[in-house]
Design a protein around this motif. Structure first.
Motif, short mmCIF file in Angstrom:
data_model
loop_
_atom_site.label_atom_id
_atom_site.label_comp_id
_atom_site.label_asym_id
_atom_site.label_seq_id
_atom_site.Cartn_x
_atom_site.Cartn_y
_atom_site.Cartn_z
N ALA A 194 -1.40 6.06 90.59
CA ALA A 194 -1.26 6.96 89.44
C ALA A 194 -2.52 7.78 89.21
O ALA A 194 -2.45 9.00 89.02
CB ALA A 194 -0.90 6.17 88.19
N TRP A 195 -3.69 7.15 89.22
CA TRP A 195 -4.90 7.93 88.96
C TRP A 195 -5.23 8.86 90.11
O TRP A 195 -5.77 9.95 89.92
CB TRP A 195 -6.09 7.04 88.59
N ARG A 196 -4.89 8.45 91.34
CA ARG A 196 -5.13 9.34 92.48
C ARG A 196 -4.25 10.58 92.42
O ARG A 196 -4.69 11.70 92.66
CB ARG A 196 -4.92 8.60 93.79
N LEU A 197 -2.98 10.38 92.07
CA LEU A 197 -2.08 11.54 91.93
C LEU A 197 -2.51 12.43 90.78
O LEU A 197 -2.46 13.67 90.87
CB LEU A 197 -0.64 11.07 91.73
N ALA A 198 -2.91 11.82 89.67
CA ALA A 198 -3.36 12.61 88.52
C ALA A 198 -4.57 13.46 88.87
O ALA A 198 -4.63 14.64 88.51
CB ALA A 198 -3.68 11.69 87.35
N ILE A 199 -5.53 12.90 89.58
CA ILE A 199 -6.71 13.67 89.98
C ILE A 199 -6.32 14.75 90.99
O ILE A 199 -6.74 15.90 90.87
CB ILE A 199 -7.80 12.75 90.56
#
Length: 91
Positions: free
Chosen positions: A80-85
């Motif tokens: 999730a945080w990788r996609l958000a970034i």
């Protein structure tokens, strides 16, 4: 730099990629108004600057929507945080 942020292996790589991304964005916000001032005819300058500002704000809105989607619907926190970034920085 965006791909580097999304594919980082540790915190130092993330900090380095974010710093590089920040420099790129800073240059972008410095160079575009100067380019517009030098190349666009006087009667169209305001519209072009407004269009540039609108595109920045639209990208920020799209980034917020994508970040909200990834934090709500993706249960794997690491993904999730990788996609958000990735999508937030590329928008």
């Amino acid at each position: 730099a965006t791909i580097g942020c999304a594919l980082t292996l540790n915190i130092l790589m993330l900090i380095g990629a974010r710093a590089l991304l920040g420099i790129g964005i800073g240059l972008n916000f410095t160079v575009i108004p100067m380019y517009v001032a030098e190349t666009v005819p006087k009667d169209q300058r305001g519209r072009i600057v407004d269009l540039s500002d609108f595109s920045v704000v639209s990208g920020q809105l799209l980034s917020g929507i994508i970040n909200g989607f990834t934090s709500t619907f993706i249960s794997n926190d690491n993904l999730a945080w990788r996609l958000a970034i990735f999508f937030g920085d590329s928008a």
